[in-house]
Design an enzyme around this catalytic site. Structure first.
Site, PDB file in Angstrom:
ATOM      1  N   HIS A 417      16.803 -65.376 -48.580  1.00 39.23           N
ATOM      2  CA  HIS A 417      15.612 -65.068 -47.485  1.00 39.23           C
ATOM      3  C   HIS A 417      14.844 -64.284 -47.506  1.00 39.23           C
ATOM      4  CE1 HIS A 417      14.195 -67.243 -44.077  1.00 39.23           C
ATOM      5  NE2 HIS A 417      15.150 -67.172 -43.790  1.00 39.23           N
ATOM      6  N   ASP A 421      11.418 -68.244 -47.929  1.00 44.34           N
ATOM      7  CA  ASP A 421      12.076 -68.828 -46.348  1.00 44.34           C
ATOM      8  C   ASP A 421      12.387 -70.013 -46.566  1.00 44.34           C
ATOM      9  OD1 ASP A 421      10.648 -66.038 -45.588  1.00 44.34           O
ATOM     10  OD2 ASP A 421       8.578 -66.926 -45.481  1.00 44.34           O
TER      11      ASP A 421
END
Length: 444
Positions: A417, A421
């Site tokens: 992450h 995304d």
């Protein structure tokens, strides 16, 4: 003039190798390019070839020894050629050895002396002695030097080690007939502890190794040290979990058409292609379209990779290895199927080269054959994403107003992450799903 046999540097990250076994013995005639010994580096076993023709004059590194890269492990020379004392510590220099007569070692006649220091106050020691002392936590100042010029040699470190053993370890060694001279101690200043004996002999009963500190555990249990491949995997998985905040996305792909196509290829053109081959090809094509997934973090930068090298997780009896399919996007499905079969086979046999498990940009891990419906694959650092492939289930679905039996494959994508995304990962995963549901696009 004798030729050195050195521990090769098979990979940028390799610092040392373990000698698994010698394939030739001292005195045997050797041909250049002929396999001399087998070594283990990281998770790969490989053969070291003879650098020249001649006779194997001397073996320095023994089976089980961990030798730094480029250090000498043996010599090849002419029949009848002899070597001097320098052959014992071949890593001291790169110049070839002159032909001299071997002088027998008489330690009793050569008085031991403490290692001398140079003008900077540094204790004189051979490179291998320094390496061994550092690895075993032994301070050079505590050793007696037996080198010709007062330098500390590798044997001085070994002598220190052999004399250091805890009382409990000594009793266990005597009871189980373990030769402590061959064991590398992990305690302070190289002292041998009971844990070192466990690593040497995994069949020592737990009640023996706990001795006076019985914890009430049942007899017959055994301990196995976290070592070798298992230790490497543990370190890398923990590092990945701590470094990369993971997000796992799950979906299902309708692979009914893919199942039919796979069967047609097998029966009509004799092309054996696995579901994993189609998944790897689909991933490679998706990475072409979404380069923001084919990235990794390097210090304060995001590196976008042009090449698409897909790692393929292969389960072994005692761990896991990930051979890498280079330029997977450029291979036809037939070429890809041949490559995956070859790499998986050599991976299980321990015959992969270090270059064949390096430089991956994305990994595919398939647990479908174990009836796994969903899981959270851990990112193979320094990559930024990994795809988990799950079992194929039969499900009833409404198709154009009719209920049909469809074959559904589970897919689990884990992304880092920090650089990917959730929405980016979802779009990428949907593209893989679309390709698998329309397999002709993969072939074309």
């Amino acid at each position: 003039m004798a030729t050195k046999i050195i521990m090769p540097k098979a990979g940028m990250a390799m610092e040392a190798g373990t000698i698994v076994k010698w394939l030739k013995q001292e005195g045997e005639v050797i041909t250049i390019g002929e396999p001399l010994l087998e070594i283990h580096t990281d998770k790969v076993n490989m053969e070291v070839e003879a650098p020249s023709d001649g006779v194997l004059l001397k073996i320095l590194g023994q089976e089980g020894d961990i030798i730094p890269v480029t250090h000498t492990i043996g010599y090849i020379g002419e029949l009848g050629e002899t070597l001097g004392e320098e052959m014992e510590m071949g890593e001291q220099g790169n110049k070839p050895l002159a032909e001299t007569t071997v002088q027998p070692e008489l330690p009793q006649e050569r008085p031991q002396k403490p290692g001398f220091t140079n003008a900077e106050g540094k204790i004189a020691a051979t490179p291998l002695a320094r390496t061994l002392a550092r690895e075993r936590g032994i301070h050079l100042g505590t050793l007696k030097a037996t080198g010709k010029y007062g330098e500390i040699r590798a044997r001085d470190v070994s002598l220190m080690q052999s004399a250091a053993i805890t009382p409990l370890a000594k009793r266990i060694a005597e009871k189980n007939n373990i030769d402590v001279e061959k064991i590398q101690g992990s305690g302070y200043r190289g002292k041998i502890r009971k844990e070192d004996l466990i690593q040497e002999n995994e069949e020592i009963p737990m009640m023996e190794i706990t001795a006076k500190q019985d914890t009430g555990e049942r007899k017959g249990l055994h301990r196995k040290p976290l070592a070798g491949m298992r230790k490497i995997i543990a370190e890398r998985m923990l590092s990945s979990h701590l470094q990369a905040p993971p997000v796992t996305l799950n979906t299902k792909a309708d692979v009914t058409a893919l199942t039919d196509l796979k069967e047609q290829l097998s029966t009509q053109v004799s092309l054996k292609v696995s579901y994993n081959d189609f998944v790897i090809k689909a991933v490679a094509l998706a990475l072409q379209e979404y380069p923001n997934i084919n990235v990794r973090i390097a210090e304060e930068e995001i590196l976008y990779r042009k090449e698409i090298h897909i790692g393929m997780a292969v389960a072994l009896e005692d761990g896991l290895i990930v051979p890498v399919i280079k330029d997977a996007d450029k291979l036809t499905i037939r070429e890809l199927a041949g490559k995956t079969k070859e790499l998986a086979g050599r991976g299980r046999e321990g015959k992969l080269l270090p270059s064949e498990i390096e430089n991956g940009s994305f990994t595919v891990s398939n647990l479908g054959m174990y009836d796994i419906l969903s899981f959270t694959p851990i990112i193979n650092q320094p990559e930024s994403a990994i795809l988990g492939v799950c079992a194929i289930e039969e499900e009833l679905k409404m198709m154009e107003g009719k209920i049909e039996n469809r074959k559904m494959m589970g897919l689990s994508l884990t992304v880092d992450h920090r650089v990917i995304d959730g929405a980016q990962g979802a779009i990428f995963l949907k593209r893989i799903k679309t390709l698998l549901e329309n397999p002709l696009g993969i072939l074309l």
